[in-house]
Design a protein around this motif. Structure first.
Motif, PDB file in Angstrom:
ATOM      1  N   SER A 257       9.422  18.343   9.720  1.00  0.00           N
ATOM      2  CA  SER A 257      10.862  18.457   9.934  1.00  0.00           C
ATOM      3  C   SER A 257      11.583  17.459   9.045  1.00  0.00           C
ATOM      4  CB  SER A 257      11.208  18.179  11.404  1.00  0.00           C
ATOM      5  OG  SER A 257      12.602  18.185  11.615  1.00  0.00           O
ATOM      6  N   CYS A 258      12.691  17.892   8.468  1.00  0.00           N
ATOM      7  CA  CYS A 258      13.440  17.005   7.579  1.00  0.00           C
ATOM      8  C   CYS A 258      14.922  17.374   7.637  1.00  0.00           C
ATOM      9  CB  CYS A 258      12.929  17.110   6.155  1.00  0.00           C
ATOM     10  SG  CYS A 258      13.685  15.962   4.990  1.00  0.00           S
ATOM     11  N   PRO A 259      15.810  16.450   8.056  1.00  0.00           N
ATOM     12  CA  PRO A 259      15.500  15.108   8.549  1.00  0.00           C
ATOM     13  C   PRO A 259      14.855  15.150   9.935  1.00  0.00           C
ATOM     14  CG  PRO A 259      17.824  15.559   8.806  1.00  0.00           C
ATOM     15  CD  PRO A 259      17.256  16.745   8.074  1.00  0.00           C
ATOM     16  N   ASN A 260      14.509  13.976  10.469  1.00  0.00           N
ATOM     17  CA  ASN A 260      13.780  13.886  11.721  1.00  0.00           C
ATOM     18  C   ASN A 260      14.750  13.695  12.890  1.00  0.00           C
ATOM     19  OD1 ASN A 260      11.420  13.825  10.103  1.00  0.00           O
ATOM     20  ND2 ASN A 260      11.666  11.617   9.848  1.00  0.00           N
ATOM     21  N   PRO A 261      15.070  14.753  13.656  1.00  0.00           N
ATOM     22  CA  PRO A 261      16.061  14.621  14.718  1.00  0.00           C
ATOM     23  C   PRO A 261      15.489  13.970  15.977  1.00  0.00           C
ATOM     24  CG  PRO A 261      15.226  16.851  14.669  1.00  0.00           C
ATOM     25  CD  PRO A 261      14.583  16.134  13.525  1.00  0.00           C
ATOM     26  N   LEU A 262      16.310  13.201  16.648  1.00  0.00           N
ATOM     27  CA  LEU A 262      15.992  12.665  17.979  1.00  0.00           C
ATOM     28  C   LEU A 262      17.133  13.048  18.904  1.00  0.00           C
ATOM     29  CD1 LEU A 262      14.276  10.863  19.889  1.00  0.00           C
ATOM     30  CD2 LEU A 262      15.744   8.954  19.182  1.00  0.00           C
ATOM     31  N   ASN A 263      16.854  13.902  19.892  1.00  0.00           N
ATOM     32  CA  ASN A 263      17.869  14.366  20.833  1.00  0.00           C
ATOM     33  C   ASN A 263      17.820  13.509  22.095  1.00  0.00           C
ATOM     34  OD1 ASN A 263      19.653  15.747  22.428  1.00  0.00           O
ATOM     35  ND2 ASN A 263      18.338  17.539  22.732  1.00  0.00           N
ATOM     36  N   PRO A 264      18.812  12.655  22.321  1.00  0.00           N
ATOM     37  CA  PRO A 264      18.786  11.777  23.504  1.00  0.00           C
ATOM     38  C   PRO A 264      18.782  12.534  24.823  1.00  0.00           C
ATOM     39  CG  PRO A 264      20.373  10.974  21.892  1.00  0.00           C
ATOM     40  CD  PRO A 264      19.965  12.346  21.452  1.00  0.00           C
ATOM     41  N   ARG A 265      19.155  13.815  24.808  1.00  0.00           N
ATOM     42  CA  ARG A 265      19.199  14.581  26.054  1.00  0.00           C
ATOM     43  C   ARG A 265      17.856  15.192  26.435  1.00  0.00           C
ATOM     44  NH1 ARG A 265      24.618  18.157  24.861  1.00  0.00           N
ATOM     45  NH2 ARG A 265      26.179  16.545  25.306  1.00  0.00           N
ATOM     46  N   SER A 266      16.918  15.262  25.473  1.00  0.00           N
ATOM     47  CA  SER A 266      15.665  15.957  25.723  1.00  0.00           C
ATOM     48  C   SER A 266      14.797  15.204  26.725  1.00  0.00           C
ATOM     49  CB  SER A 266      14.887  16.124  24.412  1.00  0.00           C
ATOM     50  OG  SER A 266      13.607  16.636  24.657  1.00  0.00           O
ATOM     51  N   ASN A 267      14.181  15.953  27.618  1.00  0.00           N
ATOM     52  CA  ASN A 267      13.230  15.387  28.576  1.00  0.00           C
ATOM     53  C   ASN A 267      11.786  15.718  28.198  1.00  0.00           C
ATOM     54  OD1 ASN A 267      15.114  14.180  30.391  1.00  0.00           O
ATOM     55  ND2 ASN A 267      15.625  16.231  31.148  1.00  0.00           N
ATOM     56  N   GLY A 268      11.600  16.229  26.986  1.00  0.00           N
ATOM     57  CA  GLY A 268      10.269  16.613  26.543  1.00  0.00           C
ATOM     58  C   GLY A 268       9.540  15.483  25.843  1.00  0.00           C
ATOM     59  N   VAL A 269       8.672  15.874  24.893  1.00  0.00           N
ATOM     60  CA  VAL A 269       7.891  14.896  24.144  1.00  0.00           C
ATOM     61  C   VAL A 269       8.390  14.830  22.712  1.00  0.00           C
ATOM     62  CG1 VAL A 269       5.843  15.190  25.573  1.00  0.00           C
ATOM     63  CG2 VAL A 269       6.131  16.610  23.526  1.00  0.00           C
ATOM     64  N   TYR A 270       8.137  13.699  22.075  1.00  0.00           N
ATOM     65  CA  TYR A 270       8.528  13.512  20.685  1.00  0.00           C
ATOM     66  C   TYR A 270       7.262  13.357  19.852  1.00  0.00           C
ATOM     67  CZ  TYR A 270      11.453  12.343  16.729  1.00  0.00           C
ATOM     68  OH  TYR A 270      12.102  12.387  15.515  1.00  0.00           O
ATOM     69  N   PRO A 271       7.046  14.235  18.847  1.00  0.00           N
ATOM     70  CA  PRO A 271       5.814  14.181  18.054  1.00  0.00           C
ATOM     71  C   PRO A 271       5.908  13.219  16.880  1.00  0.00           C
ATOM     72  CG  PRO A 271       7.079  16.100  17.425  1.00  0.00           C
ATOM     73  CD  PRO A 271       7.859  15.420  18.525  1.00  0.00           C
ATOM     74  N   ALA A 272       4.784  12.681  16.502  1.00  0.00           N
ATOM     75  CA  ALA A 272       4.677  11.822  15.319  1.00  0.00           C
ATOM     76  C   ALA A 272       3.253  11.945  14.796  1.00  0.00           C
ATOM     77  CB  ALA A 272       5.004  10.374  15.667  1.00  0.00           C
ATOM     78  N   ALA A 273       3.034  11.441  13.597  1.00  0.00           N
ATOM     79  CA  ALA A 273       1.692  11.481  13.016  1.00  0.00           C
ATOM     80  C   ALA A 273       1.491  10.290  12.097  1.00  0.00           C
ATOM     81  CB  ALA A 273       1.470  12.784  12.247  1.00  0.00           C
ATOM     82  N   ILE A 274       0.323   9.672  12.188  1.00  0.00           N
ATOM     83  CA  ILE A 274      -0.139   8.725  11.174  1.00  0.00           C
ATOM     84  C   ILE A 274      -0.984   9.534  10.203  1.00  0.00           C
ATOM     85  CG2 ILE A 274      -1.549   6.695  10.723  1.00  0.00           C
ATOM     86  CD1 ILE A 274      -0.832   5.671  13.487  1.00  0.00           C
ATOM     87  N   LEU A 275      -0.552   9.585   8.949  1.00  0.00           N
ATOM     88  CA  LEU A 275      -1.144  10.511   7.992  1.00  0.00           C
ATOM     89  C   LEU A 275      -2.418   9.931   7.381  1.00  0.00           C
ATOM     90  CD1 LEU A 275       2.035  11.836   6.166  1.00  0.00           C
ATOM     91  CD2 LEU A 275       0.932  12.672   8.251  1.00  0.00           C
ATOM     92  N   GLY A 276      -3.484  10.706   7.484  1.00  0.00           N
ATOM     93  CA  GLY A 276      -4.730  10.307   6.850  1.00  0.00           C
ATOM     94  C   GLY A 276      -4.699  10.602   5.365  1.00  0.00           C
ATOM     95  N   SER A 277      -5.600   9.987   4.635  1.00  0.00           N
ATOM     96  CA  SER A 277      -5.670  10.163   3.189  1.00  0.00           C
ATOM     97  C   SER A 277      -7.077   9.839   2.738  1.00  0.00           C
ATOM     98  CB  SER A 277      -4.663   9.250   2.479  1.00  0.00           C
ATOM     99  OG  SER A 277      -5.041   7.882   2.651  1.00  0.00           O
ATOM    100  N   GLU A 278      -7.283   9.874   1.421  1.00  0.00           N
ATOM    101  CA  GLU A 278      -8.581   9.503   0.870  1.00  0.00           C
ATOM    102  C   GLU A 278      -8.949   8.076   1.250  1.00  0.00           C
ATOM    103  OE1 GLU A 278     -10.822   9.454  -3.498  1.00  0.00           O
ATOM    104  OE2 GLU A 278      -8.737  10.056  -3.316  1.00  0.00           O
TER     105      GLU A 278
END
Length: 636
Positions: A257-278
């Protein structure tokens, strides 16, 4: 050189020292270090060779590399550094002391230094300690690209105390033979450099660090090559110069997603990732230590979610979706120039509905393809280009043919003055599998512009066969801005995906307003206890609009089954950044229709459904204040 220096303070007990060699060249002129290192002809050899000078600076290294050196000093006024060699008659000096060194200007493998008189082995430099109280010693953070051969920055950084993060290729212990050993080290940016471990340091017999580590050392130039612009090496002074890694992990909030939205009203979960590489195996992370803005994740999972941030794509119509003005998908496509046999086709595609097919041109040694000039470029600019290639079973690449992704540099008269090519795309490429081919190159002297060429070369015997290209990319490489976001999909490396309670993040951030752009930092440790961090940014947006005012915002989708299109209409109440994407029911991006700033007003777009399977699709429109999704059922 980077303008920001990290201060590495060394606290030591000292006593005043005055050191005099067997001769005392006190009549040598006091000269700034920068003047000693002037190289107007660009041959990587100082123009002051064989001059007699006195220089002043802080001690970065002294006899850690033996009684002859090299030592190194740093001029705190100008930021320049210089090596000192043949210091046999000087006692051990301490890091951070301010000294004056008088001697003869020499050169070793391109490394400028103050040394003994040429032809005389007993006239060492004269060293006088001007201030015995150690001062903070500056370290210059660098990456692997900074230290590559023929890099003007590497030449400028000679004798500096630098630090670079990455991983050693070898494992076991440092087993030093001869005067020292060279060890390959893969920096965090993927470039390989050399770490030279001198026999006179206390590193011999110590374990080679495993995993991510920061290496600090003096940048030397000790090699067996005749060219003076190569062979840059980092020389750690002791085992204490191997530090816990300070390199950051790549954090991607709201992957793809771009840009990365944060909805203060949401009661759900917020996803993130630490990106692996070589360089980063995410399974080495201790998930129990992770916190995003002080909030622990509620779930973690390892899978390939996204790729790393890359600079913006300079290419127009990089996916070959827009037809040219002269006949659609017959010969060429909008924004690209073509030569010999090529056309865009809907037979296969990696994304969208079209790809570029190149074949022929049916004469030996001939080439066919397409290209795009992306505009002005200057000497020293670094460009990266790539494209996805397909060896289609319906018209496979012939063994006598090959294709490449090529960067060409042009002068002011549009003549090609330099180029670089990707690995060759040959018949060995597995059938019907899209594979990315990339190339990186630095603009040479005289460059005025740069272009990308996708070319198919036909050798003897003259046979058929073709190659398909899609999703081309070309960028001017640059450092990642703090709030740059990532749109890339999977890249072949497993990532550590995380889920946070949205309301926990909102509570941790405090009062929020629509449109706020907020950096969030994740912290954690590897299984070996080493700490790391990474930062990405969110933009605060409310589904349904900023509380109390949606303005004139609207978003609607209609379907025309006969024309195999979807009509998209939306209205923006104000200037904003807009992202409009099409997703399948699995949440995977199918097509990016809009990504960039747009002015307030109404917009009407048409999206072709050709090439997309029947089923439910989600159209998601994102601005700085709104996130809206519409569902459309395609029956193709």
């Amino acid at each position: 050189m980077r303008a920001i220096f990290k201060l590495c303070v060394v606290m030591l007990l000292v006593t005043p020292i005055a050191v005099f060699a067997q001769s005392d060249p006190t009549n040598f002129p006091l000269t700034p270090i920068c003047d000693v290192k002037v190289d107007e002809d660009g041959d990587c050899i100082t123009d002051a060779i064989d001059d007699t000078v006195c220089v002043r600076g802080l001690v970065l290294a002294w006899k850690q590399f033996g009684t002859r050196g090299p030592g190194a000093i740093y001029d705190p006024e100008s930021g320049c550094c210089l090596s000192i060699f043949d210091i046999t008659s000087a006692p051990d000096l301490q890091t951070g002391q301010f000294v004056e060194v008088c001697g003869w200007v020499g050169n070793f493998a391109g490394l400028a230094e103050i040394t003994d008189k040429r032809g005389s082995g007993d006239e060492d430099p004269v060293v006088t300690v001007l201030d015995s109280v150690p001062a903070p010693v500056p370290c210059t953070p660098v990456n692997g690209e900074d230290l590559q051969d023929f890099n003007p920055l590497a030449e400028e950084l000679e004798s500096h105390l630098v630090e670079v993060c990455g991983q050693f290729v070898d494992s076991g212990i440092f087993d030093i033979t001869g005067s020292g050993n060279n060890y390959d080290f893969v920096a965090a940016d993927g470039n390989t450099i050399e770490i030279r471990v001198d026999r006179d340091t206390d590193i011999d017999g110590s374990p080679i660090p495993v995993g991510n580590v920061t290496v600090k050392g003096v940048l030397g130039q000790f090699n067996g090559f005749s060219d003076e612009c190569v062979g840059y090496q980092v020389l750690p002074r002791s085992f204490d110069d191997f530090l816990p890694p300070t390199c950051e992990v790549e954090l991607d909030l709201k992957p793809t997603s771009c840009p990365n939205p944060l909805n203060p009203r949401s009661n759900g979960v917020y996803p993130a990732a630490i990106l692996g590489s070589e360089l980063l195996d995410v399974t080495t992370i201790d998930v129990s230590t992770l916190e995003l803005a002080g909030v622990a994740p509620i779930r973690t999972h390892v899978h390939d979610a996204s790729g790393p941030w890359m600079p913006p794509n300079l290419l127009m119509n990089a996916g070959f979706e827009s037809p040219d003005a002269s006949g659609g998908d017959v010969y060429g496509t909008a924004d690209w120039f073509g030569f010999n046999d090529h056309f865009t086709t809907a037979v296969v595609s990696r994304s969208g509905s079209q790809a570029l097919k190149i074949f022929g041109p049916f004469f030996p040694g001939g080439g066919a393809g397409a290209g795009q000039n992306v505009g002005a470029a200057s000497e020293g600019d670094v460009f990266r280009a790539s494209a996805w290639a397909l060896n289609w079973s319906g018209d496979p690449i012939d063994p006598s043919n090959f294709a490449v992704v090529k960067i060409e540099f042009l002068d002011a008269g549009n003549a090609v003055i330099g180029f670089a090519e990707s690995p060759q795309i040959t018949s060995a490429l597995p059938l019907d599998t899209w594979t990315e081919f990339s190339v990186e190159a630095t603009a040479p002297m005289g460059t005025a512009s740069v272009q990308l060429i996708l070319v198919h070369v036909q050798l003897e015997p003259i046979t058929g066969g073709s190659v398909f290209f899609d999703d081309a990319y070309m960028a001017l490489m640059m450092d990642k801005p703090e709030c740059a976001c990532i749109e890339a999909g999977p890249d072949g490396f497993d990532d550590l995906t995380l889920k946070f309670r949205n309301q926990d993040l909102v509570a941790a951030l405090g009062p929020l307003s629509g449109g706020d752009e907020i950096p969030l930092t994740i912290t954690g440790r590897y299984l070996d206890g080493t700490a790391f961090s990474g930062t990405d940014c969110v933009i605060v947006r409310y589904n349904g609009g900023v509380p109390g005012d949606r303005g004139d915002f609207s978003f609607a989708i209609s379907r025309d089954g006969l024309q195999k299109t979807a009509q998209i209409a939306y209205t923006l109440p104000q200037d904003t950044h807009v992202t409009l994407g099409v997703y399948n029911v699995a949440g995977r991006l199918v097509d990016r229709i809009v990504s960039g700033p747009q002015s307030a007003g109404s917009y009407d777009l048409v999206w072709s459904t050709t090439g997309h399977a029947s089923g439910l699709y989600l159209f998601k429109l994102e601005t700085r204040d709104f996130v809206e999704t519409r569902k459309v059922m395609l029956l193709n």
